[in-house]
Design a protein around this motif. Structure first.
Motif, PDB file in Angstrom:
ATOM      1  N   HIS A   1       0.863  -1.187   0.000  1.00  0.00           N
ATOM      2  CA  HIS A   1       0.000   0.000   0.000  1.00  0.00           C
ATOM      3  C   HIS A   1       0.895   1.230   0.000  1.00  0.00           C
ATOM      4  O   HIS A   1       1.938   1.257   0.645  1.00  0.00           O
ATOM      5  CB  HIS A   1      -0.888   0.017   1.253  1.00  0.00           C
ATOM      6  CG  HIS A   1      -1.626   1.306   1.449  1.00  0.00           C
ATOM      7  ND1 HIS A   1      -2.884   1.514   0.946  1.00  0.00           N
ATOM      8  CD2 HIS A   1      -1.282   2.448   2.083  1.00  0.00           C
ATOM      9  CE1 HIS A   1      -3.281   2.742   1.271  1.00  0.00           C
ATOM     10  NE2 HIS A   1      -2.326   3.320   1.959  1.00  0.00           N
ATOM     11  N   TYR A   2       0.502   2.240  -0.759  1.00  0.00           N
ATOM     12  CA  TYR A   2       1.286   3.478  -0.755  1.00  0.00           C
ATOM     13  C   TYR A   2       0.404   4.624  -1.202  1.00  0.00           C
ATOM     14  O   TYR A   2      -0.240   4.559  -2.247  1.00  0.00           O
ATOM     15  CB  TYR A   2       2.486   3.358  -1.700  1.00  0.00           C
ATOM     16  CG  TYR A   2       3.344   4.602  -1.759  1.00  0.00           C
ATOM     17  CD1 TYR A   2       4.263   4.876  -0.761  1.00  0.00           C
ATOM     18  CD2 TYR A   2       3.220   5.502  -2.814  1.00  0.00           C
ATOM     19  CE1 TYR A   2       5.065   6.009  -0.813  1.00  0.00           C
ATOM     20  CE2 TYR A   2       4.018   6.650  -2.875  1.00  0.00           C
ATOM     21  CZ  TYR A   2       4.932   6.888  -1.866  1.00  0.00           C
ATOM     22  OH  TYR A   2       5.721   8.007  -1.927  1.00  0.00           O
ATOM     23  N   SER A   3       0.377   5.675  -0.398  1.00  0.00           N
ATOM     24  CA  SER A   3      -0.314   6.890  -0.812  1.00  0.00           C
ATOM     25  C   SER A   3       0.578   8.082  -0.493  1.00  0.00           C
ATOM     26  O   SER A   3       1.351   8.067   0.479  1.00  0.00           O
ATOM     27  CB  SER A   3      -1.671   7.037  -0.125  1.00  0.00           C
ATOM     28  OG  SER A   3      -1.521   7.152   1.273  1.00  0.00           O
ATOM     29  N   TYR A   4       0.466   9.095  -1.329  1.00  0.00           N
ATOM     30  CA  TYR A   4       1.326  10.274  -1.208  1.00  0.00           C
ATOM     31  C   TYR A   4       0.518  11.469  -1.665  1.00  0.00           C
ATOM     32  O   TYR A   4      -0.018  11.479  -2.779  1.00  0.00           O
ATOM     33  CB  TYR A   4       2.557  10.089  -2.098  1.00  0.00           C
ATOM     34  CG  TYR A   4       3.634  11.146  -1.963  1.00  0.00           C
ATOM     35  CD1 TYR A   4       4.783  10.894  -1.232  1.00  0.00           C
ATOM     36  CD2 TYR A   4       3.512  12.384  -2.579  1.00  0.00           C
ATOM     37  CE1 TYR A   4       5.794  11.845  -1.115  1.00  0.00           C
ATOM     38  CE2 TYR A   4       4.501  13.349  -2.471  1.00  0.00           C
ATOM     39  CZ  TYR A   4       5.645  13.075  -1.738  1.00  0.00           C
ATOM     40  OH  TYR A   4       6.636  14.025  -1.622  1.00  0.00           O
ATOM     41  N   ASP A   5       0.408  12.453  -0.804  1.00  0.00           N
ATOM     42  CA  ASP A   5      -0.366  13.644  -1.129  1.00  0.00           C
ATOM     43  C   ASP A   5       0.467  14.881  -0.792  1.00  0.00           C
ATOM     44  O   ASP A   5       0.954  15.013   0.339  1.00  0.00           O
ATOM     45  CB  ASP A   5      -1.676  13.665  -0.341  1.00  0.00           C
ATOM     46  CG  ASP A   5      -2.575  14.823  -0.754  1.00  0.00           C
ATOM     47  OD1 ASP A   5      -3.441  14.609  -1.605  1.00  0.00           O
ATOM     48  OD2 ASP A   5      -2.395  15.936  -0.213  1.00  0.00           O
ATOM     49  N   ALA A   6       0.666  15.745  -1.764  1.00  0.00           N
ATOM     50  CA  ALA A   6       1.458  16.962  -1.555  1.00  0.00           C
ATOM     51  C   ALA A   6       0.688  18.186  -2.028  1.00  0.00           C
ATOM     52  O   ALA A   6       0.218  18.231  -3.166  1.00  0.00           O
ATOM     53  CB  ALA A   6       2.793  16.868  -2.294  1.00  0.00           C
ATOM     54  N   GLY A   7       0.539  19.141  -1.146  1.00  0.00           N
ATOM     55  CA  GLY A   7      -0.014  20.447  -1.486  1.00  0.00           C
ATOM     56  C   GLY A   7       0.986  21.515  -1.089  1.00  0.00           C
ATOM     57  O   GLY A   7       2.026  21.215  -0.493  1.00  0.00           O
TER      58      GLY A   7
END
Length: 325
Positions: free
Chosen positions: A175-181
């Motif tokens: 599993h891998y999630s990546y969120d950049a703002g």
């Protein structure tokens, strides 16, 4: 979760049609009623919705869908950040909604929190990588120089690299999630500072939130370095200042006064000062950011040492490329 009425309906339907201000007479959910009961939040939500619609109108279908999914994710994040989770009944903080929505409006329009003389124009860009079979979800928002911007060699590349600070998944990650703002915190002909808020989850006990800043000196035509700002004497001065400030904050959060100094060694505090990605610049000065684990346990969260401009200029090198007014 129900997002504001018309925008939510458009997002959930998967359309990229323009979003308009919603009708408060039809507000039902806690977040809708809170927006309508908070004038600052309502004004911010109307402006943000208009910015989203304008951005969508200039995109092709594929890029519009990427923005659509990014906006859906942000709506969920906004509610999570502004909800009072200590209460069983859903309660939303109106001031938080206004603050978060104003920040999103600036992201969608490429505006900075502070824009001084010679500010560079920016526009937002969005990218994603979705691999359902491997449970990989990556969503990244990055500012790019807009048409008409003056020369800023290497700035776009610096911003792209900062948005991807955290590690990429390995082949066997389940599993891998990546969120950049991001937030453009300072923008002038003397200094550009962009702060990236990143959340990465490898499917373990908890995800990890980190911050990384991209700092650029237009006068030098390159990325800013910590060595441009402070020498060893300056590092020592700022280390002492930050240690005192961080110690006070740790105690305020409930830490044992006799135990905090073990986390605030010269190396631990000084490493942040020597790392340019930890520096954030704003209207009133700079901040050195310490992510969770850097000067304490994960449960403590992150810390910031704030340095007003007069204090920073006194500690900085005489020729440091800092704003002078």
């Amino acid at each position: 979760m129900r997002a504001p009425l018309l925008l939510a309906a458009l997002l959930l339907a998967g359309t990229t049609a323009p979003a308009l201000a919603f009708d408060c007479a039809k507000a039902k959910s806690p977040i809708e009623t809170t927006i309508c009961a908070t004038p600052e939040a309502k004004r911010a939500d109307d402006a943000m919705s208009a910015a989203y619609a304008a951005l969508q109108a200039g995109m092709d279908k594929a890029h519009g869908q990427v923005l659509l999914r990014n906006q859906r994710s942000w709506l969920q994040q906004r509610e999570a950040r502004c909800r009072d989770w200590s209460q069983e009944t859903v309660r939303i903080d109106g001031a938080c909604l206004a603050r978060e929505t104003e920040s999103r409006h600036r992201l969608l329009t490429g505006e900075a929190e502070y824009a001084g003389p010679g500010a560079l124009p920016f526009r937002p860009s969005f990218s994603e990588r979705i691999e359902p079979a491997h449970k990989v979800e990556v969503s990244i928002a990055v500012p790019q120089l807009a048409a008409g911007a003056g020369p800023a060699p290497g700035l776009d590349a610096l911003l792209q690299a900062a948005a991807k600070t955290a590690d990429d998944p390995v082949d066997d990650d389940p599993h891998y999630s990546y969120d950049a703002g991001y937030t453009i915190t300072y923008d002038s002909g003397e200094l550009v500072s962009v702060l990236f808020d990143i959340y990465v989850d490898h499917g373990g006990a908890h995800g990890q939130g980190v911050q990384a800043a991209a700092n650029y000196a237009p006068m030098l035509g390159r990325a800013l370095k910590a060595d441009d700002l402070v020498d060893d004497k300056g590092v020592t001065a700022l280390t002492n200042l930050c240690r005192a400030q961080l110690r006070q904050e740790k105690i305020r959060r409930g830490a044992d006064a006799d135990a905090v100094d073990g986390d605030l060694t010269d190396k631990a505090v000084g490493d942040g000062i020597r790392t340019i990605e930890s520096w954030q610049f704003r209207r009133d000065g700079a901040a050195i950011h310490y992510d969770a684990y850097e000067i304490g346990a994960y449960a403590e969260g992150s810390y910031d040492c704030t340095i007003p401009w007069p204090v920073l200029r006194k500690a900085a090198k005489p020729d440091a490329p800092l704003p002078r007014s």
